[in-house]
Write an enzyme that holds these catalytic residues in place. Structure first.
Site, PDB file in Angstrom:
ATOM      1  N   HIS A 238       0.827  -1.214   0.000  1.00  0.00           N
ATOM      2  CA  HIS A 238       0.000   0.000   0.000  1.00  0.00           C
ATOM      3  C   HIS A 238       0.861   1.264   0.000  1.00  0.00           C
ATOM      4  O   HIS A 238       0.388   2.331   0.349  1.00  0.00           O
ATOM      5  CB  HIS A 238      -0.949   0.001   1.203  1.00  0.00           C
ATOM      6  CG  HIS A 238      -1.971  -1.100   1.161  1.00  0.00           C
ATOM      7  ND1 HIS A 238      -3.308  -0.898   1.389  1.00  0.00           N
ATOM      8  CD2 HIS A 238      -1.860  -2.427   0.894  1.00  0.00           C
ATOM      9  CE1 HIS A 238      -3.971  -2.055   1.272  1.00  0.00           C
ATOM     10  NE2 HIS A 238      -3.099  -2.989   0.979  1.00  0.00           N
TER      11      HIS A 238
ATOM     12  N   CYS B 236       5.037  21.167  -4.414  1.00  0.00           N
ATOM     13  CA  CYS B 236       6.346  20.859  -4.988  1.00  0.00           C
ATOM     14  C   CYS B 236       7.043  22.146  -5.411  1.00  0.00           C
ATOM     15  O   CYS B 236       6.398  23.178  -5.604  1.00  0.00           O
ATOM     16  CB  CYS B 236       6.139  19.948  -6.199  1.00  0.00           C
ATOM     17  SG  CYS B 236       7.642  19.523  -7.109  1.00  0.00           S
TER      18      CYS B 236
ATOM     19  N   SER C 101      -5.687  -8.997   9.623  1.00  0.00           N
ATOM     20  CA  SER C 101      -7.027  -9.588   9.734  1.00  0.00           C
ATOM     21  C   SER C 101      -7.339 -10.440   8.505  1.00  0.00           C
ATOM     22  O   SER C 101      -8.341 -11.157   8.486  1.00  0.00           O
ATOM     23  CB  SER C 101      -8.074  -8.491   9.883  1.00  0.00           C
ATOM     24  OG  SER C 101      -8.020  -7.637   8.752  1.00  0.00           O
TER      25      SER C 101
ATOM     26  N   CYS D 102       7.936  22.738  -8.230  1.00  0.00           N
ATOM     27  CA  CYS D 102       7.379  23.064  -9.551  1.00  0.00           C
ATOM     28  C   CYS D 102       6.012  23.733  -9.438  1.00  0.00           C
ATOM     29  O   CYS D 102       5.445  24.165 -10.442  1.00  0.00           O
ATOM     30  CB  CYS D 102       7.297  21.815 -10.431  1.00  0.00           C
ATOM     31  SG  CYS D 102       5.856  20.764 -10.125  1.00  0.00           S
TER      32      CYS D 102
HETATM   33 ZN    ZN Z   1       6.651  18.847  -9.092  1.00  0.00          ZN
END
Ligand code: ZN
Length: 254
Positions: free
Chosen positions: A125, A159, A200, A161
């Protein structure tokens, strides 16, 4: 509540591990409870007590209401960011270093296996350790994401960016990463023993891994306090505290 009866013992499990050529572990939330992490799917406490995580930690919320998503997830990063691996994580590292354990496949995103030192780790995950930018793919570490989130007006980490950073975890409504899933099924298919610890075994497709091992003639061992749908398939079924059980297994091996 019905009494859950053990099948086998830690000593018998130790003997199976010693006899097996390829052992893999599959871990879930129960291996991290001793680190102080509550099961994500049990009712919450405090600020988010009345919130269903499955409704908020959802890809649609991230896309449509990032501020709400990140209010929730920043809290989660703060909670998970300070926890440490426990003895159960460390026992798996010691088994791996002793050549008794090939890999750990985990359903957890808490990065505790990695912090403990497991080297062959499949995080089905994802992990809170690394958060990618949704536009350019740049990867940010947990502490950096928290700093960026708390410094933003709307709490949404950005970010360099300019685009939004997202958690590097599989959200509700998203598929599992195909590469990790493929590797997990490959490991389970080749294992002659799968140790299911603190899971589980209800969340698919991870819950199907022990059946893959069993179908190829391998042995299933389950160390989890509560009942699981696969209990009838387990040669060893221990219901005690996972830390104590794993300590006993390790002791019986060495
Ligand atoms: Zn970025």
């Amino acid at each position: 509540m019905t009494q859950l009866v053990d099948r086998g013992s830690a000593a018998e499990l130790a003997a199976l591990i010693e006899a097996a050529e390829r052992v893999v572990a599959l871990t879930g939330a129960g291996i991290s409870t001793a680190s102080g992490i509550p099961d994500f799917r049990t009712p919450g406490t405090g600020l988010w007590a009345n919130v269903d995580p499955m409704a908020i930690a959802h890809i649609d919320v991230l896309n449509q209401d990032p501020a709400t998503f990140w209010r929730f997830y920043s809290d989660r990063f703060t909670t998970l960011g300070s926890v440490k691996p426990n003895r159960a994580h460390q026992v798996l590292v010691e088994l791996e270093e002793a050549g008794r354990l090939e890999a750990v496949i985990t359903q957890n995103v808490d990065r505790l296996h990695g912090l403990a030192g497991t080297s062959e780790l499949i995080e089905l995950h994802g992990s809170i350790d690394r958060s990618p930018c949704t536009a350019c793919g740049a990867i940010y570490q947990l502490d950096d994401v928290r700093t960026r989130a708390s410094g933003a007006d709307d709490g949404v980490p950005e970010c360099d960016c300019g685009a939004m950073i997202r958690p590097g975890v599989v959200l509700f409504g998203e598929m599992l990463p195909q590469e990790a899933l493929g590797r997990a099924f490959e490991l389970a298919g080749e294992a002659d023993l799968i140790l299911c610890i603190g899971s589980s075994l209800e969340v698919h497709p991870a819950a199907g891994l022990p059946l893959v091992t069993a179908e190829r003639g391998g042995t299933v061992a389950i160390l989890t306090e509560s009942a699981t749908p696969l209990d009838d398939h387990a040669a060893i079924r221990l219901h005690g505290d996972v830390v104590a059980e794993l300590e006993a297994v390790l002791e019986a091996i060495s």
